[in-house]
Design an enzyme around this catalytic site. Sequence first.
Site, PDB file in Angstrom:
ATOM      1  CD  GLU A 253      39.621  31.674  67.362  1.00  0.00           C
ATOM      2  OE1 GLU A 253      40.155  31.408  68.456  1.00  0.00           O
ATOM      3  OE2 GLU A 253      39.169  30.795  66.606  1.00  0.00           O
TER       4      GLU A 253
ATOM      5  CG  HIS B 221      38.606  22.210  65.270  1.00  0.00           C
ATOM      6  ND1 HIS B 221      39.417  21.502  64.400  1.00  0.00           N
ATOM      7  CD2 HIS B 221      39.369  22.498  66.347  1.00  0.00           C
ATOM      8  CE1 HIS B 221      40.622  21.387  64.954  1.00  0.00           C
ATOM      9  NE2 HIS B 221      40.606  21.975  66.131  1.00  0.00           N
TER      10      HIS B 221
ATOM     11  CE  LYS C 266      53.591  30.232  82.093  1.00  0.00           C
ATOM     12  NZ  LYS C 266      53.240  29.223  81.107  1.00  0.00           N
TER      13      LYS C 266
ATOM     14  CD  GLU D 286      39.428  17.485  77.920  1.00  0.00           C
ATOM     15  OE1 GLU D 286      40.243  17.671  77.010  1.00  0.00           O
ATOM     16  OE2 GLU D 286      39.454  18.070  79.000  1.00  0.00           O
TER      17      GLU D 286
ATOM     18  CG  HIS E 281      50.614  20.916  67.971  1.00  0.00           C
ATOM     19  ND1 HIS E 281      49.663  20.227  67.249  1.00  0.00           N
ATOM     20  CD2 HIS E 281      49.974  21.470  69.016  1.00  0.00           C
ATOM     21  CE1 HIS E 281      48.498  20.361  67.861  1.00  0.00           C
ATOM     22  NE2 HIS E 281      48.656  21.107  68.926  1.00  0.00           N
TER      23      HIS E 281
ATOM     24  NE  ARG F  78      50.640  31.816  85.970  1.00  0.00           N
ATOM     25  CZ  ARG F  78      50.539  32.525  84.863  1.00  0.00           C
ATOM     26  NH1 ARG F  78      50.543  31.920  83.689  1.00  0.00           N
ATOM     27  NH2 ARG F  78      50.438  33.833  84.896  1.00  0.00           N
TER      28      ARG F  78
ATOM     29  NE  ARG G 230      49.813  25.669  77.368  1.00  0.00           N
ATOM     30  CZ  ARG G 230      49.143  26.554  76.674  1.00  0.00           C
ATOM     31  NH1 ARG G 230      49.712  27.667  76.308  1.00  0.00           N
ATOM     32  NH2 ARG G 230      47.888  26.332  76.351  1.00  0.00           N
TER      33      ARG G 230
HETATM   34  N1  GLN Z   1      39.073  28.004  66.984  1.00  0.00           N
HETATM   35  C1  GLN Z   1      40.135  27.653  67.883  1.00  0.00           C
HETATM   36  C2  GLN Z   1      41.452  28.137  67.323  1.00  0.00           C
HETATM   37  O1  GLN Z   1      41.590  28.165  66.139  1.00  0.00           O
HETATM   38  C3  GLN Z   1      40.200  26.156  68.072  1.00  0.00           C
HETATM   39  C4  GLN Z   1      41.268  25.769  69.044  1.00  0.00           C
HETATM   40  C5  GLN Z   1      41.207  24.334  69.486  1.00  0.00           C
HETATM   41  O2  GLN Z   1      40.578  23.513  68.882  1.00  0.00           O
HETATM   42  N2  GLN Z   1      41.873  23.988  70.549  1.00  0.00           N
HETATM   43  O3  GLN Z   1      42.370  28.467  68.070  1.00  0.00           O
HETATM   44 ZN    ZN Z   2      42.046  22.094  67.604  1.00  0.00          ZN
END
Ligand code: GLN
Ligand code: ZN
Length: 766
Positions: free
Chosen positions: A488, A645, A19, A609, A698, A16, A519
């Site tokens: 997480e 999600h 990067k 996707e 973001h 990388r 990335r």
């Molecule tokens: N549960 C993941 C997070 O909160 C979902 C991330 C995603 O949808 N790309 O990071």
């Molecule tokens: Zn997401």
Amino acid sequence: MSTLHNLGFPRIGAHRELKFALESYWRGETDAAHLEQTGRELRRQHWQVQADHGVDLLPVGDFSWYDTLLDLSVTLGVVPERFGWSGGEVDRDTYFRMARGRAPHGEPVAACEMTKWFDTNYHYIVPELEPQQTFSLASKHLFEQVREAQQLGYNVKPTLPGPLTWLWLGKSRSAEFDKLELLEALLAVYGELLQGLQAQGVEWVQIDEPALVLDLPPAWKQAFEASYHALRTPGLNILLATYFGPLQDNLSLACELPVAGLHLDAVRAADEIERALDRLSPYQVLSVGIVDGRNIWRSDLDKALELLSPLHERLGERLWLAPSCSLLHVPVDLAGENSLDPEVRSWLAFAVQKLEELGILKQALEAGAEAAAADLQSARRAIAARRNSALTRPLAGQPEQTLETTPTQRTSAYPQRAAAQQRTLNLPPFPTTTIGSFPQTAQIRRARRDYKQGRLDEATYRATVEAEIRKAIRTQEALGLDLLVHGEAERNDMVEYFGSQLAGFAVTRNGWVQSYGSRCVKPPLLYGDVSRPQAMTLEWTRYAQSLTEKPVKGMLTGPVTLLNWSFVRDDQPRSQTCLQIARALRQEVLDLEAAGIGAIQIDEAALREGLPLRRADWRAYLDWAVSAFRLTAAGVADRTQIHTHMCYSEFNDIMEAIAAMDADVITIETARSNMELLEAFRHFAYPNEIGPGVYDIHSPNVPQTEQMLGLLRKAAQVIDPQRLWVNPDCGLKTRAWPEVEAALANMVQAARQLRGERPPSASPAA
Ligand code: GLN
Ligand code: ZN
């Protein structure tokens, strides 16, 4: 002699290097000279390794500082006004500002849109077009790189995205107009580019038109014919490259174009090779993309030779050999992957190994199979070993379950479930929640790394993660969120975390693939039957729930996303593999439920996707993708709330499938598009609960309460307010704690105002 060529080599570097050079340049720590030097060195190495592996025609133009579609836009002088470019050569800062909105020099500005390249996980910068768009040759980088390679003594073949694919993928911000109106002016400059290359002594240029594997309107099909007539350049041969799928209705069209050669993807469209052969004229080259550029398994060289030998007899020198597509989509080199199970490792081929395979095929065709006997034999053994391995056969003692034997239907319909869930979860109207991850601090990253490398003992690691979970729970309680998450902290990546625990998956040390710009992602290898040796998320979730009276939402990555973000075995249908993952995840869901977790989110970030490139194939994909999700989720009791999600908003066209997933709650991305997506809900009455993301995670900007209230009021016009949730539009792991706390305080405040509550003065939102 057949020509061996390559459509593109991974540009990011085996370690990388690109990067790190880019990121330090962007941070202002290194200068442009250092960046240029790194780029030159990578190009040199990449040409060298390809030449060493017998590639006769080396790709030039596959290197890029960010993205090759952006490179072409800039070369054509297509720079939107807001970047303040006033003609001449487009400079490096303008280029980076287009790509990412920022550069070491120049004002920050809205970056160009970025989106996925066909059905890959590579993202390109969308060409931004105006109705009165003009074109001019505004970058010489391709000429310079051609010269660079020539000076090193290489025989080169510049590669460029084709004008029609580039135009097809372009978008206008301002007006709707027929992009084909721009074609003539575009071709004029494109033609200048080709002439310039011819003047440099280039004999072959590769023009990529993967748009030919899509459903194209008639006007676009016709445009191909005229365009390639216009692009004919005396002294220059065009190899038209298509890949990622069969040409189908565009096959005759592609074969009749006035070009010197045609490249076809023999991995995804093997049965079109014969048909193409009959249509090509006797002077045209047929380049056969025989080695899979989209996956990492060793090729079956015997099978490849079966296809190639008759072609070679017929075409002789006019048969060229190549990977199916650019090798951009696979990791660079298998050397150094010494922590993989040696058995699994022996089945793999990364970019460098794929070139070796092509070399063996070429030798076998030209000098006869005996000349390549040893190599062919070793490939044969690897293929047989993989086929017969205990690792790829169904686990002993596990009955082969089918969809018929495992229910994919929740016990009751949504309204009954919602009532049962309300009794256990006891949430207020407009409930607030987050998408799962909380900021990943340097400290937690370090702890994970040290633990993995054996520098941190298990007890200390656990204590560190638990402290992080405590912090997340306390913060959410203080903020007044309703449905909490554990944050997480233990996950480096939402796919790799599960990939490293499920049987049937392996993770590489260095198998990086460029996703966008600097990335990279490291997709796990899904090589065998998937099962769950032990619970994966249970302990952390249970711990989080033990800290609070409020409900904590369990957090899993869904089967379709695990599949779409991995390199997947090719010896059985993807649908079958996906259902295996679903079965393993279903056990995790049931364990979470049994441990008293009342809400479980199953992320399907990559469901969309995975849609096939041709619309006719959508139905079949969506059917099994939805079944896999339902198989994962449907084992729970009515009282357990299933969330999903998705971090995108273009699902107008797959709305029915989304509804068929039958999640109790779906959270989606909408903030960036100002809730445009809600249009879809105007026409389709989504039956369950929805949390349209009310702020864009973001961006480091803290969203204001009023702004979020505005979005929610808008949403409430098309979604029953009783079924509306309040949440950010994705996970918060890339953000810092202070901005997250400020943003969520404002978000909770917005929900309270909607409920008609007065802000309690002790609230952190006050
Ligand atoms: N549960 C993941 C997070 O909160 C979902 C991330 C995603 O949808 N790309 O990071
Ligand atoms: Zn997401």
